[in-house]
Design a protein around this motif. Structure first.
Motif, PDB file in Angstrom:
ATOM      1  N   THR A  14     150.886 -29.271 102.477  1.00 59.69           N
ATOM      2  CA  THR A  14     150.469 -28.179 103.348  1.00 59.69           C
ATOM      3  C   THR A  14     151.454 -27.022 103.289  1.00 59.69           C
ATOM      4  O   THR A  14     152.659 -27.226 103.192  1.00 59.69           O
ATOM      5  CB  THR A  14     150.338 -28.650 104.811  1.00 59.69           C
ATOM      6  OG1 THR A  14     151.585 -29.198 105.236  1.00 59.69           O
ATOM      7  CG2 THR A  14     149.242 -29.682 104.956  1.00 59.69           C
ATOM      8  N   GLN A  24     138.238 -18.909 109.153  1.00 53.61           N
ATOM      9  CA  GLN A  24     136.974 -19.577 109.467  1.00 53.61           C
ATOM     10  C   GLN A  24     136.687 -19.460 110.958  1.00 53.61           C
ATOM     11  O   GLN A  24     137.608 -19.526 111.781  1.00 53.61           O
ATOM     12  CB  GLN A  24     137.049 -21.061 109.067  1.00 53.61           C
ATOM     13  CG  GLN A  24     137.302 -21.299 107.596  1.00 53.61           C
ATOM     14  CD  GLN A  24     137.510 -22.767 107.252  1.00 53.61           C
ATOM     15  OE1 GLN A  24     137.215 -23.652 108.056  1.00 53.61           O
ATOM     16  NE2 GLN A  24     138.023 -23.033 106.051  1.00 53.61           N
ATOM     17  N   THR A  45     149.802 -20.695 110.629  1.00 49.72           N
ATOM     18  CA  THR A  45     148.374 -20.801 110.959  1.00 49.72           C
ATOM     19  C   THR A  45     148.158 -20.406 112.410  1.00 49.72           C
ATOM     20  O   THR A  45     148.938 -20.773 113.287  1.00 49.72           O
ATOM     21  CB  THR A  45     147.858 -22.223 110.708  1.00 49.72           C
ATOM     22  OG1 THR A  45     147.804 -22.464 109.292  1.00 49.72           O
ATOM     23  CG2 THR A  45     146.455 -22.424 111.281  1.00 49.72           C
ATOM     24  N   ASP A  99     146.512 -22.682 104.762  1.00 49.62           N
ATOM     25  CA  ASP A  99     145.828 -23.916 104.368  1.00 49.62           C
ATOM     26  C   ASP A  99     144.334 -23.889 104.665  1.00 49.62           C
ATOM     27  O   ASP A  99     143.650 -24.901 104.513  1.00 49.62           O
ATOM     28  CB  ASP A  99     146.464 -25.117 105.083  1.00 49.62           C
ATOM     29  CG  ASP A  99     147.889 -25.352 104.619  1.00 49.62           C
ATOM     30  OD1 ASP A  99     148.076 -25.615 103.420  1.00 49.62           O
ATOM     31  OD2 ASP A  99     148.809 -25.226 105.437  1.00 49.62           O
ATOM     32  N   THR A 100     143.830 -22.733 105.089  1.00 50.55           N
ATOM     33  CA  THR A 100     142.431 -22.620 105.481  1.00 50.55           C
ATOM     34  C   THR A 100     141.696 -21.678 104.538  1.00 50.55           C
ATOM     35  O   THR A 100     142.058 -20.504 104.410  1.00 50.55           O
ATOM     36  CB  THR A 100     142.310 -22.105 106.935  1.00 50.55           C
ATOM     37  OG1 THR A 100     142.980 -23.028 107.805  1.00 50.55           O
ATOM     38  CG2 THR A 100     140.863 -21.986 107.358  1.00 50.55           C
ATOM     39  N   LYS A 101     140.686 -22.188 103.859  1.00 47.40           N
ATOM     40  CA  LYS A 101     139.918 -21.371 102.914  1.00 47.40           C
ATOM     41  C   LYS A 101     139.218 -20.223 103.654  1.00 47.40           C
ATOM     42  O   LYS A 101     138.730 -20.408 104.771  1.00 47.40           O
ATOM     43  CB  LYS A 101     138.874 -22.228 102.196  1.00 47.40           C
ATOM     44  CG  LYS A 101     139.458 -23.239 101.232  1.00 47.40           C
ATOM     45  CD  LYS A 101     138.353 -24.031 100.548  1.00 47.40           C
ATOM     46  CE  LYS A 101     138.932 -25.046  99.583  1.00 47.40           C
ATOM     47  NZ  LYS A 101     137.875 -25.844  98.908  1.00 47.40           N
ATOM     48  N   THR A 123     137.483 -29.422 107.019  1.00 42.71           N
ATOM     49  CA  THR A 123     137.109 -28.156 106.415  1.00 42.71           C
ATOM     50  C   THR A 123     138.117 -27.058 106.731  1.00 42.71           C
ATOM     51  O   THR A 123     138.167 -26.036 106.049  1.00 42.71           O
ATOM     52  CB  THR A 123     135.719 -27.720 106.891  1.00 42.71           C
ATOM     53  OG1 THR A 123     135.644 -27.836 108.317  1.00 42.71           O
ATOM     54  CG2 THR A 123     134.629 -28.569 106.266  1.00 42.71           C
ATOM     55  N   LYS A 168     142.667 -27.137 103.407  1.00 42.11           N
ATOM     56  CA  LYS A 168     142.305 -27.160 101.984  1.00 42.11           C
ATOM     57  C   LYS A 168     142.503 -28.558 101.410  1.00 42.11           C
ATOM     58  O   LYS A 168     143.472 -29.227 101.715  1.00 42.11           O
ATOM     59  CB  LYS A 168     143.180 -26.175 101.215  1.00 42.11           C
ATOM     60  CG  LYS A 168     142.845 -24.713 101.471  1.00 42.11           C
ATOM     61  CD  LYS A 168     143.760 -23.804 100.670  1.00 42.11           C
ATOM     62  CE  LYS A 168     143.484 -22.331 100.973  1.00 42.11           C
ATOM     63  NZ  LYS A 168     144.402 -21.435 100.253  1.00 42.11           N
TER      64      LYS A 168
END
Length: 363
Positions: A22, A89, A278, A316-318, A360, A363
């Protein structure tokens, strides 16, 4: 026997192995108390503007109204819909069939925050009273992990968080309501905020402080102390809704979006936080919708108040934007999601189940 020993050795190393995958080194969590999913995804409601709940109707229409829901929500939440929607997201648009919900059946604040931070709904936490929470929370857990000791902090407008996080047991520094920051080495700005909050008008009552002060404390604390995890809890959206003041509800929502943008811009300009932090934004419960007057309320007997939302942005989040899949996430999953983003596996007290991480998001 050798295979068994090898398996045990690998299992013991898994948390560390996960941590290396991460990119998130720091975490900021923000909650907007009682903020409905309807305004998050649709923007200002024309029926609500036309109803008795809105003063200065023409002013509100001019400020918040547009032809499409996409335009209206961007007016109300410009950071959420111009930055997070492109780089992160957003979950919970029930108009698209994507649902985010509470697991607890009570649908008000203390049970909602318990669910978010402990990872499960607890039938004992059916109160907003000053009852110390027996459940281990994820911030408490993170604060005990190597590299995070003394690097977790919470600032909230609502005065109940010392009990929700059970500071007597957890030892977490939680500054709620009009509590002064106690750090003796605090900079001049933080000391001034201690002085300021003793003298400002207390329009939310004697116990709940304004969201502006909560934001200012959070911002200045980050500047001086560089925490690894910070929780900032706003309250005024819920207060204005209970009062039935739709104009102020919208104003506070937009202001809080601006506070979050300012905080995010600040950390992204700081080498300590840039590209390794994040941000997770959510609420503790929803509100009613039918009949219209139920928008002021929430609780077990208010249909729709279990409907929530959350948004996340970070390394770490698309960048998937608004999630449109026909799936349901639950607030009990957020605690483990926070932990996994930091490369940790949230373990709570005995007999306390923790919801699975929302994969989700990672990643």
């Amino acid at each position: 026997m050798k295979k068994l020993l090898l398996f045990i050795a690998i299992a013991a190393l898994l948390p560390n192995a996960y941590a290396q995958t991460t990119k998130t080194k720091n975490l900021i969590v923000v909650t907007l108390d009682g903020m409905r999913w309807q305004e998050v995804f649709r923007g200002a409601d024309s029926a609500m503007i036309s109803a008795k709940y809105t003063s200065d109707k023409d002013v509100v229409r001019k400020k918040y109204w547009a032809a499409s829901a996409e335009e209206r929500r961007k007016i109300l939440f410009p950071f959420l819909w111009s930055v997070v929607s492109k780089q992160g997201q957003i979950y919970g648009n029930r108009d698209l069939g994507n649902k985010d919900e509470l697991s607890n059946p009570y649908h008000f604040s203390y049970p909602g925050y318990n669910e978010i931070f402990t990872g499960f709904p607890d039938a004992r936490m059916n109160t907003n009273d000053a009852v110390n929470n027996p459940n281990t929370n994820v911030l408490e857990y993170i604060n005990k992990q190597k590299g995070f000791e003394g690097k977790v902090i919470a600032f909230s407008s609502w005065e109940r968080f010392p009990q929700i996080f059970n500071v007597l047991r957890s030892g977490l520094p939680v500054y709620s309501g009009y509590a002064d920051l106690k750090n003796t080495d605090a900079n001049a700005r933080l000391k001034y905020l201690n002085e300021l909050q003793r003298n400002v008008p207390r329009y939310l009552g004697d116990s709940t402080r304004s969201d502006f002060l909560t934001f200012e404390y959070s911002k200045e604390y980050i500047k001086q102390y560089k925490p690894r995890v910070l929780y900032m809890a706003f309250d005024e959206t819920d207060d204005m809704a209970h009062e039935g003041n739709y104009k102020s509800y919208l104003e506070r929502a937009k202001q809080e979006d601006g506070f979050i943008r300012a905080l995010w811009d600040m950390v992204q300009a700081d080498p300590f936080y840039k590209n390794n932090t994040t941000l997770l934004i959510t609420c503790d419960h929803g509100r009613g919708n039918e009949p219209m007057d139920k928008w002021r309320d929430h609780g077990a007997d208010v249909k729709g108040s279990e409907n929530t939302w959350f948004a996340v942005i970070g390394p770490d989040t698309k960048p998937m934007g608004e999630i449109k899949t026909q799936t349901t996430t639950y607030h009990k999953q957020l605690a483990q999601t926070m932990a996994k983003l930091l490369g940790l596996d949230f373990k709570a007290n005995a007999g306390h189940e923790v919801g699975d991480a929302i994969l989700t998001v990672i990643k």
